[in-house]
Design an enzyme around this catalytic site. Structure first.
Site, PDB file in Angstrom:
ATOM      1  N   GLU A 186       0.872  -0.833  -0.069  1.00 21.13           N
ATOM      2  CA  GLU A 186       0.088  -0.002  -0.175  1.00 21.13           C
ATOM      3  C   GLU A 186       1.035   1.588   0.028  1.00 21.13           C
ATOM      4  O   GLU A 186       0.794   2.571   0.262  1.00 21.13           O
ATOM      5  CB  GLU A 186      -0.644  -0.026   0.884  1.00 21.13           C
ATOM      6  CG  GLU A 186      -1.384  -1.335   1.605  1.00 21.13           C
ATOM      7  CD  GLU A 186      -2.103  -1.992   0.627  1.00 21.13           C
ATOM      8  OE1 GLU A 186      -3.112  -1.167  -0.420  1.00 21.13           O
ATOM      9  OE2 GLU A 186      -3.329  -2.864   0.612  1.00 21.13           O
TER      10      GLU A 186
ATOM     11  N   GLY B 201     -11.067   4.616 -19.866  1.00 23.94           N
ATOM     12  CA  GLY B 201     -12.275   4.750 -20.369  1.00 23.94           C
ATOM     13  C   GLY B 201     -12.956   5.046 -21.179  1.00 23.94           C
ATOM     14  O   GLY B 201     -14.253   5.424 -21.955  1.00 23.94           O
TER      15      GLY B 201
ATOM     16  N   ASP C 257      -1.134  -1.364 -11.007  1.00 22.64           N
ATOM     17  CA  ASP C 257      -1.500  -2.526 -10.308  1.00 22.64           C
ATOM     18  C   ASP C 257      -1.688  -3.371 -11.735  1.00 22.64           C
ATOM     19  O   ASP C 257      -2.246  -3.201 -13.016  1.00 22.64           O
ATOM     20  CB  ASP C 257      -3.284  -2.969  -9.739  1.00 22.64           C
ATOM     21  CG  ASP C 257      -2.718  -2.929  -8.367  1.00 22.64           C
ATOM     22  OD1 ASP C 257      -1.440  -2.589  -7.499  1.00 22.64           O
ATOM     23  OD2 ASP C 257      -4.047  -2.317  -8.022  1.00 22.64           O
TER      24      ASP C 257
ATOM     25  N   TRP D 191      -0.241   4.970  -0.361  1.00 22.55           N
ATOM     26  CA  TRP D 191      -1.087   5.507  -1.374  1.00 22.55           C
ATOM     27  C   TRP D 191      -2.815   5.306  -1.812  1.00 22.55           C
ATOM     28  O   TRP D 191      -4.015   5.429  -2.783  1.00 22.55           O
ATOM     29  CB  TRP D 191      -0.682   4.986  -2.439  1.00 22.55           C
ATOM     30  CG  TRP D 191      -0.538   3.440  -2.856  1.00 22.55           C
ATOM     31  CD1 TRP D 191      -1.779   2.306  -1.949  1.00 22.55           C
ATOM     32  CD2 TRP D 191      -0.658   2.219  -4.256  1.00 22.55           C
ATOM     33  NE1 TRP D 191      -1.812   1.580  -2.838  1.00 22.55           N
ATOM     34  CE2 TRP D 191      -1.318   1.224  -4.023  1.00 22.55           C
ATOM     35  CE3 TRP D 191      -0.111   2.727  -5.861  1.00 22.55           C
ATOM     36  CZ2 TRP D 191      -1.484   0.125  -4.833  1.00 22.55           C
ATOM     37  CZ3 TRP D 191      -0.400   1.995  -6.568  1.00 22.55           C
ATOM     38  CH2 TRP D 191      -1.006   0.824  -6.191  1.00 22.55           C
TER      39      TRP D 191
END
Length: 497
Positions: free
Chosen positions: A182, A245, A321, A373
């Site tokens: 994290e 998106g 990620d 984060w």
């Protein structure tokens, strides 16, 4: 061509799944989806680029608990079956959705071929082979992805040593750098890292007040922190927007329920699923090239601005990620390949974190604040009011774990103590609090955390009372009565500071 600066791509692979003896938890579907859609194509993409003579393409972090799953025989059989099922699902849709079925047939059979050629013996051989070509640097980390700032220093050191030892066992060498879970940091952690042989770690950009142009020594240590450049990273994906998106890309949330395939393109952010247009690989391929060029332009502009500000070549780090590429964003691996091919032609040096440091991209020491984060870039996700019960339960788990120190013999390993330590590390995973705070499979997270914490409390009580036979009988009924980390030795707790 003189370079405008250096770009580092950092990918972090992690899933909130825990090992079980002979099988994995209910969430193994998550593992197989990410394996098929992200890990296979991302590694294949990097291998293809390496075969073109390109080096230092990316820095990859794989959490030890995920590495264990990628090497587990049960998981290897399971994902192979899952890949075959994916192809069958594509065939089942051929009469209704012929174009989609043809695309999914091509992608699924390519994934199966990649798995059979490079992954049949586990994830570690695939990653080790990629590292040995010089294409990537591999990062390590603590054993079961804990939020380190909330751990007792002795437990924190034990977890880190266990994770680094697991990395060395699987991948043939201890890593010089880690992806801190994290990106969690508390002042003084750099001394823990130095004691464990870690020389560099990642933080989020706001911890450096956005000054991410160089790696920096932390405090009075020789350990370097490298900051994620949000101005570049968020161009790809942020809490509100990013390339995935765009209207042409495959929509992650729209399903053809009879086949389990995803038939639609994004079309528009506010367009309901039933009105989305059919997915077109050709349109998506054009969008990949468009967005790759935009990203390269963004990197070049950023590096030029940093060079003008600092008066020297600078660094920008984009960190994500791994699951974004292929799983959440179907076209992500193709976009990565396009970007990594375009950047050198635009005058950008592509390096691993270690390569950038070797090039001298190191600045003055910095004092880091408490950070992560997560939301707010502080600790609220893992220590906020919603998860106060987790913090209290984790304190109990740590006390039970540390109580072992006075019970252990130094001349022989204790399988029961090793099992207790393994369960404690899983109970302390940061995932459980994250999933509750973000209301993402929160009930699953609560049940998993409670299961492991309860086992630790029960087993610790039996061992403190000297009831070893009762403890053996009790753990014989556990489905995962063998530690995830086979090398884990609870006696190492005595070596914690």
């Amino acid at each position: 061509m003189s370079t405008v600066g250096t770009f580092c791509l950092v990918l972090h692979s992690h899933l909130p799944l825990l090992a079980r003896h002979g099988r994995w938890p209910v969430g193994e579907e998550w593992l197989y989806q990410s394996w098929a859609h992200s890990y296979l194509p991302v590694v294949a993409t990097l291998r293809e680029l390496a075969a073109e003579g390109r080096g230092q393409l990316a820095t990859l972090g794989v959490t030890p608990v995920l590495a264990a799953q990628l090497d587990d025989p049960y998981s290897l059989r399971g994902v192979h079956d899952w890949l075959g099922g994916w192809t069958l699902r594509a065939h089942s849709a051929a009469s209704r959705l012929p174009d989609l079925a043809a695309h999914e047939h091509r992608v699924s059979t390519a994934a199966t071929a990649e798995f059979e050629a490079h992954w049949r013996h586990g994830g570690s051989p695939a990653l080790r082979a990629l590292r040995d070509t010089g294409a990537v640097e591999l990062l390590g980390g603590p054993a079961a992805h804990p939020f380190q700032p909330l751990l007792d220093p002795r437990v924190r050191a034990f977890s880190l040593r266990t994770g680094l030892a697991d990395h060395a066992l699987r991948l043939g060498g201890r890593p010089a750098g880690i992806w801190a879970p994290e990106c969690g940091y508390a002042p003084g952690l750099e001394h823990d890292y130095a004691a464990a042989g870690v020389s560099r770690f990642l933080v989020d950009g706001p911890a450096l007040r956005g000054d991410t142009a160089l790696a920096r020594p932390v405090g009075d240590s020789d350990v370097l922190c490298v900051g994620r450049d949000l101005a570049v990273t968020y161009r790809v994906w942020s809490p509100r927007k990013g390339y995935p998106g765009s209207a042409e890309y495959r929509d992650f949330h729209t399903w053809d329920h009879p086949s389990g395939l995803k038939p639609a393109r994004v079309t528009g952010r506010r367009v309901p699923s039933e009105r989305k247009r059919p997915y077109s690989p050709a349109l998506a391929a054009d969008a990949v090239q468009r967005d790759a060029r935009d990203f390269v332009d963004t990197v070049v502009a950023r590096l030029r601005a940093l060079r003008a500000t600092h008066g020297r070549p600078a660094l920008t780090v984009a960190a994500f990620d791994t699951e974004l590429f292929g799983h959440w964003w179907h076209e992500g691996p193709a976009w990565l390949a396009a970007v990594l091919r375009m950047l050198p032609s635009a005058g950008v040096s592509v390096r691993t974190l270690g390569g950038a440091i070797d090039d001298g991209l190191v600045g003055d020491p910095v004092a880091l604040p408490e950070c992560s984060w997560g939301s707010g870039k502080d600790w609220r996700v893992w220590a906020g009011p919603q998860v106060a019960s987790f913090v209290a339960a984790n304190d109990d788990v740590q006390r039970d774990l540390l109580s072992l120190s006075g019970l252990l013999r130094t001349d022989v390993r204790d399988p029961l103590a090793d099992l207790l330590a393994d369960q404690a590390l899983h109970a302390l995973s940061s995932d459980w609090a994250f999933m509750v705070t973000k209301d993402s499979a929160a009930d699953y997270a609560r049940s998993r955390a409670a299961l492991h914490a309860g086992r630790v409390a029960e087993l610790a009580g039996l061992l403190r009372a000297g009831r070893r036979r009762a403890a053996q009988r009790r753990t014989a009924h556990w489905a995962d009565a063998v530690p995830t980390f086979g090398h884990l030795d609870a006696r190492d707790l005595a070596g914690s500071p």
